[in-house]
Design a protein around this motif. Structure first.
Motif, PDB file in Angstrom:
ATOM      1  N   HIS A  62      66.400   3.060   0.649  1.00 48.44           N
ATOM      2  CA  HIS A  62      65.112   3.275   1.037  1.00 48.44           C
ATOM      3  C   HIS A  62      65.141   2.733   2.435  1.00 48.44           C
ATOM      4  O   HIS A  62      63.884   3.072   3.087  1.00 48.44           O
ATOM      5  CB  HIS A  62      64.131   2.462   0.388  1.00 48.44           C
ATOM      6  N   GLY A  63      66.071   2.552   3.033  1.00 44.84           N
ATOM      7  CA  GLY A  63      66.103   2.189   4.610  1.00 44.84           C
ATOM      8  C   GLY A  63      65.218   0.826   4.852  1.00 44.84           C
ATOM      9  O   GLY A  63      64.562   0.718   5.957  1.00 44.84           O
ATOM     10  N   LEU A  64      65.154  -0.045   3.929  1.00 38.44           N
ATOM     11  CA  LEU A  64      64.330  -1.439   3.984  1.00 38.44           C
ATOM     12  C   LEU A  64      65.311  -2.453   3.953  1.00 38.44           C
ATOM     13  O   LEU A  64      66.490  -2.537   3.907  1.00 38.44           O
ATOM     14  CB  LEU A  64      63.514  -1.193   2.547  1.00 38.44           C
ATOM     15  N   LYS A  65      64.575  -3.591   4.295  1.00 34.87           N
ATOM     16  CA  LYS A  65      65.121  -4.990   4.263  1.00 34.87           C
ATOM     17  C   LYS A  65      64.221  -5.833   3.645  1.00 34.87           C
ATOM     18  O   LYS A  65      62.914  -5.747   3.702  1.00 34.87           O
ATOM     19  CB  LYS A  65      65.328  -5.432   5.582  1.00 34.87           C
ATOM     20  N   ILE A  66      64.670  -6.785   2.719  1.00 33.30           N
ATOM     21  CA  ILE A  66      63.806  -7.771   2.304  1.00 33.30           C
ATOM     22  C   ILE A  66      63.959  -9.065   3.375  1.00 33.30           C
ATOM     23  O   ILE A  66      64.924  -9.522   3.586  1.00 33.30           O
ATOM     24  CB  ILE A  66      64.274  -8.414   0.840  1.00 33.30           C
ATOM     25  N   ILE A  67      62.852  -9.308   3.801  1.00 33.84           N
ATOM     26  CA  ILE A  67      62.712 -10.236   4.767  1.00 33.84           C
ATOM     27  C   ILE A  67      62.732 -11.806   4.543  1.00 33.84           C
ATOM     28  O   ILE A  67      62.895 -12.702   5.123  1.00 33.84           O
ATOM     29  CB  ILE A  67      61.678  -9.670   6.158  1.00 33.84           C
ATOM     30  N   CYS A  68      61.665 -12.016   3.363  1.00 34.13           N
ATOM     31  CA  CYS A  68      61.405 -13.246   3.085  1.00 34.13           C
ATOM     32  C   CYS A  68      61.124 -13.439   1.697  1.00 34.13           C
ATOM     33  O   CYS A  68      60.430 -12.498   0.930  1.00 34.13           O
ATOM     34  CB  CYS A  68      60.103 -13.738   3.816  1.00 34.13           C
ATOM     35  N   LEU A  69      61.640 -14.427   0.892  1.00 31.54           N
ATOM     36  CA  LEU A  69      61.342 -14.677  -0.385  1.00 31.54           C
ATOM     37  C   LEU A  69      60.220 -15.822  -0.434  1.00 31.54           C
ATOM     38  O   LEU A  69      60.419 -16.837   0.273  1.00 31.54           O
ATOM     39  CB  LEU A  69      62.484 -15.132  -1.116  1.00 31.54           C
ATOM     40  N   ASP A  70      59.072 -15.760  -0.905  1.00 35.18           N
ATOM     41  CA  ASP A  70      57.799 -16.590  -0.753  1.00 35.18           C
ATOM     42  C   ASP A  70      57.802 -17.519  -2.165  1.00 35.18           C
ATOM     43  O   ASP A  70      57.599 -17.100  -3.109  1.00 35.18           O
ATOM     44  CB  ASP A  70      56.521 -15.804  -0.833  1.00 35.18           C
ATOM     45  N   THR A  71      58.148 -18.803  -2.030  1.00 31.41           N
ATOM     46  CA  THR A  71      57.981 -19.517  -3.074  1.00 31.41           C
ATOM     47  C   THR A  71      56.798 -20.334  -3.133  1.00 31.41           C
ATOM     48  O   THR A  71      55.868 -19.929  -2.357  1.00 31.41           O
ATOM     49  CB  THR A  71      59.118 -20.986  -2.717  1.00 31.41           C
ATOM     50  N   SER A  72      56.677 -21.078  -4.452  1.00 30.30           N
ATOM     51  CA  SER A  72      55.323 -21.610  -4.543  1.00 30.30           C
ATOM     52  C   SER A  72      55.618 -23.166  -4.305  1.00 30.30           C
ATOM     53  O   SER A  72      54.869 -24.091  -4.671  1.00 30.30           O
ATOM     54  CB  SER A  72      54.891 -21.601  -5.744  1.00 30.30           C
TER      55      SER A  72
END
Length: 267
Positions: A62-72
């Motif tokens: 899809h031409g995307l990037k996962i930029i950040c994983l948001d934890t709790s």
């Protein structure tokens, strides 16, 4: 600067719909804050051991990037400290597998002002432990300007106690600007700019940090001024739309907010 949105804004969307909409609308990436009903990142269906390689491939297709994983992760509460450290370490391990450069953690509060010094020391201890796990793995552990740590002076006190090449700051532009008596954008950047790796964009109305959430450009957060400031200072990170639909279900649907945001930003 590239544009992303957080999955906080689309809590009912499937993994496939998230990717399809992000790509179709012209976003460059996505930030993960839960998928459908699952908030624990390592339990999200796309990131289970049997699915993760296919999910990585789908993101690329899809031409995307996962930029950040948001934890709790929150480090101010002694009862949650050990669990938050372990959650942070697990998120780093997942980020390594996914090729994600950042995870997000919180300070988050200073419940008793008389114990302020002790709370700051504990937040630094938790952050330090998670940062140590990230060192040498290509992942930065970003503490968000959130809660009582929206005050850049308070956040700097924590930074001064943490010794790690893996630390960084996630600048949620709403929070310092609306916290307490309000902090001008240039003051926040002057204090924290050298640590800022990632930026959350959201708009609200009212003087309170948790004011009425609005579509981009319809509130009183100076988004345009922020983008100008970042551009002038040579910021080359991401601008991620944080639409808090999961926590505030009565705000507009992502089908309305996500395309409106990208139109506004591309002006």
């Amino acid at each position: 600067m590239k544009l992303a949105f957080s999955t906080l804004g689309c809590p009912t969307w499937s993994w496939e719909k998230i990717l399809k909409e992000a790509s179709g609308l012209g976003y460059d990436g996505i930030e993960i804050r839960g998928i459908e009903t699952e908030m624990a990142l390592h339990k999200c269906t796309p990131f289970l051991p049997g699915n993760i390689e296919r999910s990585i491939q789908q993101v690329k297709e899809h031409g995307l990037k996962i930029i950040c994983l948001d934890t709790s992760c929150v480090f101010h509460d002694p009862a949650k400290l050990d669990a938050s450290i372990e959650e942070g370490k697990a998120a780093i391990d997942l980020a390594v597998k996914l090729g994600v450069p950042y995870i997000r953690v919180f300070g988050d509060a200073i419940p008793n002002k008389d114990d302020r010094k002790e709370t700051i020391a504990q937040v630094a201890k938790g952050w330090q432990a998670v940062c140590r796990h990230a060192e040498g793995k290509g992942v930065h552990v970003l503490i968000e300007t959130h809660g009582d740590f929206s005050d850049s002076r308070t956040l700097l006190e924590v930074i001064d106690l943490v010794d790690s090449s893996a630390l960084g700051v996630l600048w949620d532009i709403n929070n310092p600007y609306k916290y307490g008596d309000g902090e001008p954008l240039d003051v926040t950047y002057e204090r924290l700019g050298r640590y800022i790796k990632h930026t959350h964009i959201k708009d609200t109305k009212g003087s309170d940090m948790h004011g009425q959430i609005t579509l981009a450009g319809e509130g009183d957060v100076p988004i345009r001024e922020c983008i100008q400031l970042l551009a002038e200072r040579g910021y080359e990170g991401w601008l991620s739309f944080e639409w808090e639909k999961r926590w505030v279900p009565e705000i507009a649907e992502p089908e309305v907010a996500f395309p409106q945001f990208i139109r506004y930003m591309k002006q």
